[in-house]
Write a protein that holds these residues in place. Sequence first.
Motif, PDB file in Angstrom:
ATOM      1  N   PHE A   1       0.820  -1.205   0.000  1.00 38.13           N
ATOM      2  CA  PHE A   1       0.000   0.000   0.000  1.00 38.13           C
ATOM      3  C   PHE A   1       0.862   1.266   0.000  1.00 38.13           C
ATOM      4  O   PHE A   1       0.539   2.247  -0.670  1.00 38.13           O
ATOM      5  N   LEU A   2       1.962   1.249   0.760  1.00 34.61           N
ATOM      6  CA  LEU A   2       2.815   2.440   0.804  1.00 34.61           C
ATOM      7  C   LEU A   2       3.559   2.669  -0.502  1.00 34.61           C
ATOM      8  O   LEU A   2       3.876   3.814  -0.845  1.00 34.61           O
TER       9      LEU A   2
ATOM     10  N   ILE B   1       5.715  -6.341  -9.986  1.00 32.59           N
ATOM     11  CA  ILE B   1       4.496  -6.175 -10.777  1.00 32.59           C
ATOM     12  C   ILE B   1       3.800  -4.862 -10.417  1.00 32.59           C
ATOM     13  O   ILE B   1       3.359  -4.115 -11.298  1.00 32.59           O
ATOM     14  N   LEU B   2       3.729  -4.551  -9.131  1.00 37.25           N
ATOM     15  CA  LEU B   2       3.116  -3.290  -8.706  1.00 37.25           C
ATOM     16  C   LEU B   2       3.970  -2.102  -9.133  1.00 37.25           C
ATOM     17  O   LEU B   2       3.452  -1.103  -9.655  1.00 37.25           O
ATOM     18  N   ALA B   3       5.271  -2.189  -8.913  1.00 37.00           N
ATOM     19  CA  ALA B   3       6.157  -1.090  -9.281  1.00 37.00           C
ATOM     20  C   ALA B   3       6.115  -0.823 -10.784  1.00 37.00           C
ATOM     21  O   ALA B   3       6.101   0.337 -11.218  1.00 37.00           O
ATOM     22  N   ASP B   4       6.072  -1.878 -11.586  1.00 36.83           N
ATOM     23  CA  ASP B   4       5.998  -1.707 -13.045  1.00 36.83           C
ATOM     24  C   ASP B   4       4.705  -1.012 -13.446  1.00 36.83           C
ATOM     25  O   ASP B   4       4.700  -0.147 -14.334  1.00 36.83           O
ATOM     26  N   ALA B   5       3.593  -1.389 -12.806  1.00 35.82           N
ATOM     27  CA  ALA B   5       2.318  -0.749 -13.114  1.00 35.82           C
ATOM     28  C   ALA B   5       2.364   0.739 -12.763  1.00 35.82           C
ATOM     29  O   ALA B   5       1.897   1.587 -13.530  1.00 35.82           O
TER      30      ALA B   5
ATOM     31  N   ILE C   1      -3.544  -4.828  -6.602  1.00 35.79           N
ATOM     32  CA  ILE C   1      -4.723  -4.214  -7.219  1.00 35.79           C
ATOM     33  C   ILE C   1      -5.346  -3.203  -6.275  1.00 35.79           C
ATOM     34  O   ILE C   1      -5.694  -2.082  -6.675  1.00 35.79           O
ATOM     35  N   SER C   2      -5.476  -3.560  -5.003  1.00 35.98           N
ATOM     36  CA  SER C   2      -6.051  -2.637  -4.025  1.00 35.98           C
ATOM     37  C   SER C   2      -5.196  -1.390  -3.867  1.00 35.98           C
ATOM     38  O   SER C   2      -5.719  -0.271  -3.730  1.00 35.98           O
ATOM     39  N   ALA C   3      -3.877  -1.555  -3.888  1.00 40.59           N
ATOM     40  CA  ALA C   3      -2.980  -0.403  -3.775  1.00 40.59           C
ATOM     41  C   ALA C   3      -3.212   0.580  -4.918  1.00 40.59           C
ATOM     42  O   ALA C   3      -3.268   1.807  -4.712  1.00 40.59           O
ATOM     43  N   LEU C   4      -3.363   0.065  -6.141  1.00 41.72           N
ATOM     44  CA  LEU C   4      -3.621   0.921  -7.297  1.00 41.72           C
ATOM     45  C   LEU C   4      -4.998   1.567  -7.217  1.00 41.72           C
ATOM     46  O   LEU C   4      -5.160   2.747  -7.543  1.00 41.72           O
ATOM     47  N   LEU C   5      -5.987   0.795  -6.791  1.00 42.50           N
ATOM     48  CA  LEU C   5      -7.347   1.333  -6.704  1.00 42.50           C
ATOM     49  C   LEU C   5      -7.418   2.499  -5.736  1.00 42.50           C
ATOM     50  O   LEU C   5      -8.088   3.508  -6.013  1.00 42.50           O
ATOM     51  N   MET C   6      -6.754   2.389  -4.592  1.00 43.47           N
ATOM     52  CA  MET C   6      -6.883   3.436  -3.576  1.00 43.47           C
ATOM     53  C   MET C   6      -6.286   4.759  -4.013  1.00 43.47           C
ATOM     54  O   MET C   6      -6.749   5.824  -3.601  1.00 43.47           O
ATOM     55  N   ILE C   7      -5.250   4.731  -4.866  1.00 44.94           N
ATOM     56  CA  ILE C   7      -4.680   5.996  -5.341  1.00 44.94           C
ATOM     57  C   ILE C   7      -5.367   6.490  -6.610  1.00 44.94           C
ATOM     58  O   ILE C   7      -5.171   7.631  -7.025  1.00 44.94           O
ATOM     59  N   ALA C   8      -6.200   5.646  -7.229  1.00 44.89           N
ATOM     60  CA  ALA C   8      -6.814   5.999  -8.512  1.00 44.89           C
ATOM     61  C   ALA C   8      -7.578   7.321  -8.484  1.00 44.89           C
ATOM     62  O   ALA C   8      -7.459   8.123  -9.422  1.00 44.89           O
ATOM     63  N   PRO C   9      -8.380   7.612  -7.433  1.00 44.99           N
ATOM     64  CA  PRO C   9      -9.104   8.891  -7.444  1.00 44.99           C
ATOM     65  C   PRO C   9      -8.186  10.099  -7.467  1.00 44.99           C
ATOM     66  O   PRO C   9      -8.593  11.177  -7.916  1.00 44.99           O
TER      67      PRO C   9
END
Length: 450
Positions: free
Chosen positions: A78-79, A105-109, A152-160
């Motif tokens: 999340f961080l 995978i998260l860092a690449d996204a 996925i949740s980490a990306l969703l939370m920053i999406a807004p």
Amino acid sequence: MSNILISKPDARLSGEVILPGSKSESNRALIMQALCEERVEIRNLSEAADTVTLQALLDGRDRNQVLDVGPAGTAMRFLTAFCAVTEGEWTLTGSKRMKERPIGILADALRQLGADIQYLEEEGFPPMRIRGKRLDKASEVRIPGNISSQYISALLMIAPALPNGLSIHLSGTIGSRPYIEMTLAMMGELGIRHEWTGNTIHVGAQRYQPAVLSIEPDWSGASYWYSMAALCEEADLTLPYLKQQSLQGDREITKIMEAFGVRTHFSAGGIRLSRGETAAGAWESAEIGTGAGETAARGIAAGETVARESASGEREIDFIHCPDLAQTVISCCTALRQNAVFTGLESLKIKETDRVEALQNELGKFGARLIENAEGNRWELDTSGVFIPEAAPVIHTYHDHRMAMALAPLAIRLGPMEIEDKEVVVKSYPTFWKDLDKHGFKMAAAQINT
């Protein structure tokens, strides 16, 4: 490293257990609170070590700081996303095991969106240096759906907070879907709208709105008491404040444990677990009782089943959407000498430890064999050799809280055991041993020689 010797002189349980707040909900709430420009109140925040760590890092951060998450995997994921959109320069690191857990995978996204992330040691793994900034390079990413729902949740939370919002295209099978749905539901409580069509989730640019987030008790913590009830001759336990309509995917334990003779009775105040001598640990096919004259579907979502009978006639349980229940259920099957087939364990290999290998090692001390097929997507539990050891075996926990709590209930059926590193439970359930002591388990300090 302090160990604990545990035993249970009888096979009965009764009383009330006050569970800690959900770590999963709490950690999401803290990130959303930090992203909201106005006040978000959080009630019943978990006292789990992972949540305490995340809260301390968010409360104490400045714009140029080392953030050490220790062994807190959720905090790391999340961080990583939070720091990428928050002005400042951050060094994100953790324990030795954390540096072995992939983050690529998260860092690449995030890099596709424009994030400035640099690995400081091994490519694809923490530690990382992250320079937070406006991410406007792209507004969509593609990410595997079966690796980690936390990405996925980490990306969703920053999406807004992204200038053009974000569309996430999930490829392949979507694992741990209830955790993604939990994130979206909590975001919805703070006014964030989304669209989920097929394998694409879209969140437009919006602002989090002030609100109160109330954290439900932890269904993962409840799962250990379900296991204890299943292993007892008689059980009558009350777990207050758990909800029938829960955001937590681990509510599936109610359906899984119905096959072990454990009944769940819902009420406005929480749940009651009951088990009598008539069940005797046999596999049953009855639906779960809701306490309201209804039955609940045996499945996580429409058309999906968590437990079914395999072609060989054995019980088959799919943990693809509730992997944190796997250690508990597999251990329970061992103590009940119930052969079973399991799927959906792939993500267990990148948790606090390789949980599949850890189970193979520790359940082997009681004569059980957890056999993986050649494709690595199906595991068969053979309990034909299960026995009660003459001397209390030492159960290694591998710095994994769930290993300690999943195997502890086995003392009811398989005799005393010494559990290594008893403090490991503070990661998610700090009062676990105290709660066992209140409910008839006998415990004594032990010290392993290392």
